[in-house]
Design a protein around this motif. Structure first.
Motif, PDB file in Angstrom:
ATOM      1  N   ASN A  53       0.624  -1.284   0.196  1.00 57.56           N
ATOM      2  CA  ASN A  53       0.141  -0.076  -0.023  1.00 57.56           C
ATOM      3  C   ASN A  53       1.072   1.629   0.005  1.00 57.56           C
ATOM      4  O   ASN A  53       1.659   1.087   0.271  1.00 57.56           O
ATOM      5  CB  ASN A  53      -1.158   0.156   1.410  1.00 57.56           C
ATOM      6  CG  ASN A  53      -2.330  -1.225   0.872  1.00 57.56           C
ATOM      7  OD1 ASN A  53      -2.836  -0.605  -0.327  1.00 57.56           O
ATOM      8  ND2 ASN A  53      -2.160  -1.608   1.754  1.00 57.56           N
ATOM      9  N   GLY A  54       0.449   2.103  -0.807  1.00 61.80           N
ATOM     10  CA  GLY A  54       0.818   4.169  -0.642  1.00 61.80           C
ATOM     11  C   GLY A  54       1.474   3.628  -1.987  1.00 61.80           C
ATOM     12  O   GLY A  54       0.944   3.241  -3.319  1.00 61.80           O
ATOM     13  N   ASP A  55       2.218   4.984  -2.266  1.00 60.41           N
ATOM     14  CA  ASP A  55       2.767   5.206  -3.108  1.00 60.41           C
ATOM     15  C   ASP A  55       4.069   4.338  -4.049  1.00 60.41           C
ATOM     16  O   ASP A  55       5.234   4.668  -2.894  1.00 60.41           O
ATOM     17  CB  ASP A  55       3.336   6.946  -3.866  1.00 60.41           C
ATOM     18  CG  ASP A  55       1.509   7.203  -2.853  1.00 60.41           C
ATOM     19  OD1 ASP A  55       1.375   8.612  -2.927  1.00 60.41           O
ATOM     20  OD2 ASP A  55       0.496   6.830  -3.269  1.00 60.41           O
ATOM     21  N   GLN A  64       0.096   4.337  -7.527  1.00 59.32           N
ATOM     22  CA  GLN A  64      -0.932   4.539  -6.210  1.00 59.32           C
ATOM     23  C   GLN A  64      -1.233   2.750  -6.202  1.00 59.32           C
ATOM     24  O   GLN A  64      -2.339   2.630  -6.863  1.00 59.32           O
ATOM     25  CB  GLN A  64      -1.693   4.671  -5.814  1.00 59.32           C
ATOM     26  CG  GLN A  64      -0.805   6.252  -6.101  1.00 59.32           C
ATOM     27  CD  GLN A  64      -1.549   7.751  -6.014  1.00 59.32           C
ATOM     28  OE1 GLN A  64      -2.347   7.522  -7.156  1.00 59.32           O
ATOM     29  NE2 GLN A  64      -1.239   8.821  -5.646  1.00 59.32           N
ATOM     30  N   ASN A  66      -3.480   1.005  -2.909  1.00 59.85           N
ATOM     31  CA  ASN A  66      -5.011   1.016  -1.481  1.00 59.85           C
ATOM     32  C   ASN A  66      -5.958  -0.163  -1.334  1.00 59.85           C
ATOM     33  O   ASN A  66      -6.896  -0.568  -2.954  1.00 59.85           O
ATOM     34  CB  ASN A  66      -6.007   1.887  -1.848  1.00 59.85           C
ATOM     35  CG  ASN A  66      -6.697   1.991  -0.476  1.00 59.85           C
ATOM     36  OD1 ASN A  66      -6.741   1.149  -0.160  1.00 59.85           O
ATOM     37  ND2 ASN A  66      -6.952   3.054  -0.255  1.00 59.85           N
ATOM     38  N   LYS A  67      -5.106  -1.462  -1.391  1.00 57.70           N
ATOM     39  CA  LYS A  67      -5.777  -2.525  -0.719  1.00 57.70           C
ATOM     40  C   LYS A  67      -6.663  -3.222  -0.358  1.00 57.70           C
ATOM     41  O   LYS A  67      -7.715  -3.474  -0.814  1.00 57.70           O
ATOM     42  CB  LYS A  67      -4.680  -3.387  -0.341  1.00 57.70           C
ATOM     43  CG  LYS A  67      -3.165  -4.193  -1.358  1.00 57.70           C
ATOM     44  CD  LYS A  67      -2.209  -5.327  -0.783  1.00 57.70           C
ATOM     45  CE  LYS A  67      -0.875  -5.066  -0.885  1.00 57.70           C
ATOM     46  NZ  LYS A  67      -0.588  -5.669  -0.563  1.00 57.70           N
ATOM     47  N   SER A  69      -9.479  -0.645  -0.762  1.00 62.83           N
ATOM     48  CA  SER A  69     -10.576  -0.408  -1.680  1.00 62.83           C
ATOM     49  C   SER A  69     -10.283  -0.941  -3.150  1.00 62.83           C
ATOM     50  O   SER A  69     -11.016  -0.987  -3.667  1.00 62.83           O
ATOM     51  CB  SER A  69     -10.315   1.211  -2.108  1.00 62.83           C
ATOM     52  OG  SER A  69     -10.477   1.939  -1.194  1.00 62.83           O
ATOM     53  N   TYR A  71      -8.464  -0.747  -4.729  1.00 63.24           N
ATOM     54  CA  TYR A  71      -7.790  -0.273  -6.235  1.00 63.24           C
ATOM     55  C   TYR A  71      -6.056   0.451  -6.673  1.00 63.24           C
ATOM     56  O   TYR A  71      -4.814   0.651  -5.958  1.00 63.24           O
ATOM     57  CB  TYR A  71      -8.571   1.372  -6.043  1.00 63.24           C
ATOM     58  CG  TYR A  71      -8.157   2.808  -6.515  1.00 63.24           C
ATOM     59  CD1 TYR A  71      -7.545   3.400  -6.547  1.00 63.24           C
ATOM     60  CD2 TYR A  71      -9.426   3.182  -7.360  1.00 63.24           C
ATOM     61  CE1 TYR A  71      -6.929   4.454  -7.063  1.00 63.24           C
ATOM     62  CE2 TYR A  71      -8.716   4.306  -8.249  1.00 63.24           C
ATOM     63  CZ  TYR A  71      -8.152   5.397  -8.371  1.00 63.24           C
ATOM     64  OH  TYR A  71      -7.676   6.211  -8.245  1.00 63.24           O
TER      65      TYR A  71
END
Lengths: 112, 117
Positions: A53-55, A64, A66-67, A69, A71
């Motif tokens: 997760n993260g950038d 980017q 986001n597990k 979400s 996404y």
């Protein structure tokens, strides 16, 4: 196979702007995430991989993840006409030698 | 990135003939390679997973007797399209999996454009 969804576009941005490409995936157990660029008539080229997760930044590209979400996105800063291509989001359930599940790709057009 | 080559880059053949496509990982060993097919303006479609020293695993709907895959070494996998027909005309792309840290990344060859007359 689980789904990976992308907006097919075309996404048009002016030269120098930030292009934002988005991808959602349905398999919550996915562990590896990739962005490929494919020019017309050519094979895909790996441009970014992200696993946590993260950038993650590499030159003009930022991925980017986001597990929670489910996404993953790709930002392209200072877009150039040479960035015009189809961008494929790919997801893998494991870290190992399992097949990638590809989205259908987003066509990006950078206008000079 | 890693280098994967394919040969030939383009082939035109008559209906009923067989065509062999080679995929090589040039600067790393690949225990696993993948074969894809892409029709114009369509998504990549995985055909099969090729593991060195064992039989390939084919995706549903892909005929294993028509698309023969051999992965005889850690740097070479071949796809043979047997008794090719015009509907087999497509862009065939291989990819090879390379370990980077604790993750595997896939790198694609440049593709082979097959036209069956």
């Amino acid at each position: 196979q689980k789904e990976v969804e992308q907006n097919s576009g075309p996404l048009s941005v002016p030269e120098g702007a930030i292009a934002s490409l988005n991808c959602t995936y349905s398999d919550r157990g996915s562990q590896s995430f990739f962005w490929y660029r494919q020019y017309s008539g050519k094979s895909p080229e790996l441009i970014m991989s992200i696993y946590s997760n993260g950038d993650k930044e590499d030159g003009r590209f930022t991925a980017q993840l986001n597990k929670a979400s489910q996404y993953v996105s790709l930002l392209i800063r200072d877009s150039q006409p040479s960035d015009s291509a189809t961008y494929l989001c790919a997801v893998k359930r494991s870290r190992g030698n399992t097949p990638l599940v590809f989205g259908k790709g987003t066509r990006l057009s950078v206008i000079a | 990135g890693a280098v994967v080559s394919q040969h030939p880059s383009r082939v035109i053949c008559k209906s009923g003939t067989s065509v062999k496509i080679e995929c090589r990982s040039l600067d790393f060993q690949a225990t696993t390679m993948f074969w894809y097919r892409q029709f114009p303006k369509k998504s990549l479609m995985l055909m099969a997973t090729s593991n060195e020293g064992s039989k390939a695993t084919y995706e549903q709907g892909v005929e294993k007797d028509k698309f023969l895959i051999n992965h005889a070494s850690l740097t070479l996998s071949t796809l043979t399209v047997t008794s090719a027909h015009p509907e087999d005309s497509s862009f065939y792309i291989c990819s090879a999996s390379r370990l980077r840290g604790s993750y595997n990344e896939q790198f694609f060859g440049p593709g082979t454009r097959l036209t069956v007359l």
